[in-house]
Structures are given as C-alpha cells and as structure tokens.
Motif scaffolding. Structure first.
Motif, short mmCIF file in Angstrom:
data_model
loop_
_atom_site.label_atom_id
_atom_site.label_comp_id
_atom_site.label_asym_id
_atom_site.label_seq_id
_atom_site.Cartn_x
_atom_site.Cartn_y
_atom_site.Cartn_z
N HIS A 90 0.81 -1.21 0.00
CA HIS A 90 0.00 0.00 0.00
C HIS A 90 0.85 1.28 0.00
O HIS A 90 0.30 2.37 -0.07
CB HIS A 90 -0.93 0.01 1.21
CG HIS A 90 -1.84 -1.17 1.28
ND1 HIS A 90 -2.82 -1.42 0.34
CD2 HIS A 90 -1.92 -2.20 2.17
CE1 HIS A 90 -3.46 -2.54 0.65
NE2 HIS A 90 -2.94 -3.02 1.74
N ASP A 147 -3.21 11.69 3.52
CA ASP A 147 -3.15 10.76 2.38
C ASP A 147 -4.56 10.29 2.09
O ASP A 147 -5.42 10.29 2.98
CB ASP A 147 -2.26 9.56 2.71
CG ASP A 147 -1.72 8.87 1.47
OD1 ASP A 147 -0.53 9.05 1.14
OD2 ASP A 147 -2.50 8.17 0.79
N SER A 149 -5.20 7.21 1.14
CA SER A 149 -5.24 5.78 1.40
C SER A 149 -5.26 5.46 2.90
O SER A 149 -4.31 5.77 3.61
CB SER A 149 -4.03 5.09 0.75
OG SER A 149 -3.89 3.76 1.21
N GLN A 151 -5.01 2.50 4.10
CA GLN A 151 -4.00 1.47 4.33
C GLN A 151 -2.61 2.08 4.48
O GLN A 151 -1.81 1.65 5.32
CB GLN A 151 -4.01 0.45 3.19
CG GLN A 151 -5.29 -0.35 3.07
CD GLN A 151 -6.28 0.28 2.11
OE1 GLN A 151 -6.28 1.50 1.89
NE2 GLN A 151 -7.13 -0.56 1.50
N GLU A 171 -6.97 11.15 6.85
CA GLU A 171 -7.39 10.72 5.51
C GLU A 171 -8.04 11.91 4.81
O GLU A 171 -9.10 12.38 5.21
CB GLU A 171 -8.37 9.56 5.62
CG GLU A 171 -8.80 9.03 4.26
CD GLU A 171 -9.84 7.93 4.38
OE1 GLU A 171 -10.37 7.52 3.32
OE2 GLU A 171 -10.17 7.51 5.52
N PRO A 210 2.01 0.66 -5.50
CA PRO A 210 0.60 1.08 -5.61
C PRO A 210 0.41 2.16 -6.68
O PRO A 210 1.06 3.20 -6.66
CB PRO A 210 0.29 1.62 -4.21
CG PRO A 210 1.61 1.97 -3.61
CD PRO A 210 2.60 1.00 -4.18
N HIS A 212 -1.98 4.26 -7.19
CA HIS A 212 -2.48 5.57 -6.75
C HIS A 212 -1.36 6.46 -6.24
O HIS A 212 -1.51 7.69 -6.21
CB HIS A 212 -3.54 5.39 -5.66
CG HIS A 212 -2.97 5.01 -4.32
ND1 HIS A 212 -2.76 3.70 -3.94
CD2 HIS A 212 -2.52 5.78 -3.28
CE1 HIS A 212 -2.23 3.68 -2.73
NE2 HIS A 212 -2.08 4.91 -2.31
#
Length: 281
Positions: A90, A147, A149, A151, A171, A210, A212
């Motif tokens: 991730h 971020d 993500s 994870q 997040e 990842p 993204h």
C-alpha cells in the motif's frame, strides 16, 4: 550447504533480472534479515556452512525474489535517511530523490524559522517517512500528514510509533477537499508519473508498487501541483515555504504554477535532473 553454494544458486536463479553485484547484495540482505547473520562480499565466496533451517528461509526468500518482488516488500522494511521504515504493497518504496527532498526541507526550515516553532503539512504522506524525519529533526514542529489511502496511513502510524514521533495523520483527498488549518511549510511528493510514461517504468515497479501513489490517474500530469498551488494561496502562512518533488519532464511547467508567490525556484537532483521546486510566500 555452504555460503558459496548459495551464492551460485542465487546467481543461477536471478541472473536474468539482476547483475552479479545486485545479486550479491540481495544475498547479503537475505542473510541479514532471515538468518540474522552479516557477511561481507568476500565471505559470500567461502565454505561457511549454512544450517538446514536457515537454508529453508533463504529458499523461501529466493522464490519470492524470482517473481521480481522488491526485497523491501518481502521483508516489510525499507531504509530511508538512516532509519528503517515499515513498507508494504500500500506504500511506495522510498527513493533516494525523496531523501534529497527531506534534506532540502531541513535546510529551508532552518533558514526560515531557526529555533522558532512552526507547522508542517505533508501531502501524500504514504509510509510517513518525510514527516517522521522532519519531526526527528524538529521535535517541536506541529505536523499534519495527509493521504487518500487508509492502508497507507495505517503504515504511517506504525512507523511514527516505531520512531517515537507524534504526528497527526488524516485521511484527506486533497484534490476535492479543502483544508481548514494554516501552515508554515508544505511538503509533498505527490503522484507525478504520467499515465503515458507507464511503459517506461520497470516491470517491478508496475507490478508491485501502488498505482495511486505513482500516477495522478488523470490526463493532467500536473493536477496535484495545480491543486497544491491553489491550496497554498489560502493555507500557507506569510513567509511560509513549499517544497515539492516533481517529474523531471515538467520542471519549468511545474515551477511556473507558483509564479504568483514571492519566489519559486527549480532545483536539480544529484543526477542532474529537474527534481524539486522550492517556493516562498
């Protein structure tokens, strides 16, 4: 099984994807991480006996290396700026260029703020390495790291705990959400590899890191930098600074996005590529 035999085995199995020096380095890392034994390059070519239990661990790692999985993901750790950090599928594996970004940031912070307290926003924090190193150097700094993500943020929180640093992780989708706080410093290594550049990346990066965190996932390669420039007009304090890692192909264009600020300069990395933009308000 001797260490020399294992070295021969590694070279037989991995020579299609790595040079001999890279393979020897992978073997040394494997011996250290899996067996807790440190060997130099000379010792790899000796008759040091490796017991059955250790050899089974080595074979398991070798099977993963043959899939081209980065060793950082195999062992779940990556070194960055002299410290070891947790990484997984991730999070990006931190690069030397990002160490240069951290070095630039530390220097700029010292120059602008001296011993005064300041606040930092880290956009696209990933595994949290940038924020954690900054916090290590400036323990009184107030740092918010964001971020998209969940994870990745979970990994970042683990890393902050590992290194005893107090950072607020949130997040946030910076492309669609506004920020309510103001900051003295904004640091970011956002996704900046254009979708058309994907074929230029190594198979290892394309397969395991990842998406993204690599690609803006937009036809506009500069979308994150445009958004950071817009946000900074409102949330960056006067006399504040922005430090960015960028795509070398868009150096001048990225720098020009910050023409409305007091100062914006383009800086090359150690390889001579346009890699950083430093902005002052």
């Amino acid at each position: 099984m001797t260490l020399r035999d294992i070295r021969v085995l590694f070279r037989q199995e991995l020579s299609n994807d790595y040079t001999h020096s890279e393979i020897d380095n992978l073997l040394k890392i494997t011996m250290d991480k899996e067996c807790g034994k440190v060997f130099n390059s000379y010792e790899l070519n000796t008759d040091i006996e490796i017991d059955k239990v250790d050899f089974q661990k080595i074979q398991k790692t070798l099977s993963l290396l043959k899939t081209k999985m980065p060793y950082q993901y195999i062992f779940g750790e990556a070194d960055f700026y002299g410290l070891s950090f947790i990484v997984n599928e991730h999070t990006l594996i931190p690069r030397p260029e990002t160490e240069e970004l951290v070095e630039l940031s530390i220097g700029k912070i010292k120059e602008k703020f001296g011993k005064r307290k300041f606040s930092v926003l880290d956009i696209g924090t990933g595994s949290g390495v940038i924020s954690i190193i900054i916090k290590k150097h400036f323990p009184d700094a107030d740092i918010i790291a964001v971020d998209i993500s969940q994870q990745a943020l979970a990994v970042a929180r683990e890393n902050a705990l590992r290194h005893n640093t107090e950072i607020e992780f949130c997040e946030v989708d910076v492309l669609s959400e506004n920020l309510n706080d103001n900051f003295d410093v904004i640091i970011s290594n956002p996704p900046y590899i254009g979708l058309k550049e994907e074929k230029e990346l190594s198979e290892i990066v394309r397969r395991y890191e990842p998406r993204h965190a690599l690609f803006p996932l937009s036809e506009d390669d500069l979308i994150f930098y445009k958004r950071i420039a817009l946000l900074a007009h409102n949330c960056l304090n006067d006399n504040g600074a922005i430090l960015l890692e960028i795509n070398q192909k868009w150096g001048k264009e990225t720098c020009a996005l910050f023409d409305g600020f007091a100062k914006s300069i383009l800086i090359k990395d150690l390889s001579g590529n346009d890699r950083f933009v430093v902005v002052e308000k």
